[in-house]
Design an enzyme around this catalytic site. Structure first.
Site, mmCIF file in Angstrom:
data_model
loop_
_atom_site.group_PDB
_atom_site.id
_atom_site.type_symbol
_atom_site.label_atom_id
_atom_site.label_comp_id
_atom_site.label_asym_id
_atom_site.label_seq_id
_atom_site.Cartn_x
_atom_site.Cartn_y
_atom_site.Cartn_z
ATOM 1 N N ASP A 117 0.875 -1.172 0.000
ATOM 2 C CA ASP A 117 0.000 0.000 0.000
ATOM 3 C C ASP A 117 0.912 1.221 0.000
ATOM 4 O OD1 ASP A 117 0.888 -0.527 2.496
ATOM 5 O OD2 ASP A 117 -1.061 -0.555 3.474
ATOM 6 N N ASN A 118 0.354 2.372 0.185
ATOM 7 C CA ASN A 118 1.137 3.601 0.114
ATOM 8 C C ASN A 118 1.910 3.692 -1.197
ATOM 9 O OD1 ASN A 118 0.451 4.219 2.878
ATOM 10 N ND2 ASN A 118 1.885 2.602 3.391
ATOM 11 N N CYS A 119 1.362 3.076 -2.244
ATOM 12 C CA CYS A 119 2.010 3.088 -3.547
ATOM 13 C C CYS A 119 1.498 4.278 -4.328
ATOM 14 C CB CYS A 119 1.690 1.796 -4.303
ATOM 15 S SG CYS A 119 3.138 0.822 -4.670
ATOM 16 N N LEU A 120 1.902 5.477 -3.904
ATOM 17 C CA LEU A 120 1.336 6.657 -4.566
ATOM 18 C C LEU A 120 2.119 6.981 -5.824
ATOM 19 C CD1 LEU A 120 0.741 8.695 -1.345
ATOM 20 C CD2 LEU A 120 -1.033 7.901 -2.878
#
EC number: 2.8.1.-
Lengths: 120, 105, 97
Positions: free
Chosen positions: B102-105
């Protein structure tokens, strides 16, 4: 003009509510845009730093382990409320490397010294 | 070979404990990647990262972690791209049997 | 200079934390249940007065609570426009809830 500085204030224990996790998500999101915030753990927020967390039994990740990964995301400035630390009988030895305990005067200076405050 | 039901709709392994090197081969084959020694080195590193931090790394921490553990030559996104083209953090995590970062911006 | 907002009652630990960190030159706006800290003669009001910060209550909340009738000296009453003006004057805000 340099980028505005952000102080992220996190003041809740890690598992009872989603605030602590949301604070981390906000920090990681900001870091992904090359705006790593300064983190301030205040009041019960210092409980996020307790070592030895194992949250597998409640179906989530250890908050401390995610905190330990912050330097890899470019977030290496962590300040910790020293009064709250003492209140919970925690010491500097319990903290992640690089986390700095700060007294009230230093916290006031942090609040006044950043361009923005994000509170969680 | 694990059945299709062992993977989610994006192809990530549902259960961490189902992973084995053979499963990695299966996952890699599905992505058209033949695993060599360099791939295995990064797969092991990804699994170490997960054990240490209980999360799959996004690209930036993966690069830093590689630099830390494997040296500056391998701590480069271009090196990781050559092994896991497109999105190394996502693809590498998938083959290492880890959840999607996650936090894959 | 920081604008602090407090919306929890005086017994809540967040008010204590706010009091610890309130600096002269800061402003404090009490709203919601926070307005009880502005009750004249209360311990919270005395502690707030000693902080040296500029003290405000939100008018509708203070009126609803009956606090407007017995507001501590030195606390000014602000409406929504006043709230907005405070946020313009103090770009840094810390919410205590």
């Amino acid at each position: 003009m340099s980028a505005p500085s952000v102080l992220l204030v996190t003041r809740h224990a890690p598992y009872g509510a989603s605030l602590a996790r949301s604070a981390l998500d906000a920090a990681l999101a900001a870091a992904a845009f090359d705006r790593p915030p300064t983190l301030l753990f205040l009041g019960d927020g210092v409980l996020q730093l307790l070592p030895g967390q194992d949250a597998s039994g409640i179906g989530t990740r250890s908050h401390r382990r995610v905190l330990d990964s912050l330097p890899l995301y470019g977030i290496d400035t962590l300040y910790v409320d020293s009064q709250a630390l003492a209140g919970h009988d925690l010491t500097a030895a319990d903290l992640p490397p690089g986390a700095r305990p700060v007294d009230d005067a230093a916290i006031r200076a942090l609040l006044a010294g950043h361009d923005h405050i994000l509170g969680f | 070979m694990l059945p299709d039901s062992a993977f989610d709709k994006e192809g990530f392994l549902r259960e961490l404990d189902d992973w084995s090197p053979a499963v990695a081969e299966q996952l890699a084959a599905a992505e058209g990647i033949a695993l060599g020694a360099a791939h295995w080195e990064v797969i092991e590193l990804l699994r170490d990262y997960y054990r240490q931090f209980e999360s799959s790394p996004a690209m930036r921490p993966l690069v830093k972690y590689c630099a830390l553990k494997l040296g500056p030559d391998k701590g480069k996104s271009i090196y990781l791209m050559s092994l896991f083209p497109g999105s190394p953090a996502k693809l590498g995590s998938k083959i290492a049997g880890l959840p999607k970062p996650d936090n894959c911006l | 200079m920081v604008l602090h907002t407090v919306n929890c009652p005086p017994s809540h630990p967040a008010l204590g934390q706010c009091l610890r960190l309130l600096a002269p030159g800061d402003a404090l706006l009490l709203l919601g249940d926070g307005v009880y800290a502005a009750l004249a003669g209360s311990r919270a009001a005395a502690e707030l007065a000693a902080s040296g910060a500029a003290l405000h209550v939100l008018d509708v909340d203070a009126r609803a609570a009956g606090v407007l009738e017995r507001l501590a000296d030195g606390v000014s009453v602000c409406d929504d426009e006043g709230f907005v003006a405070l946020t313009e004057r103090y770009p840094r805000q810390q919410a205590w809830y």
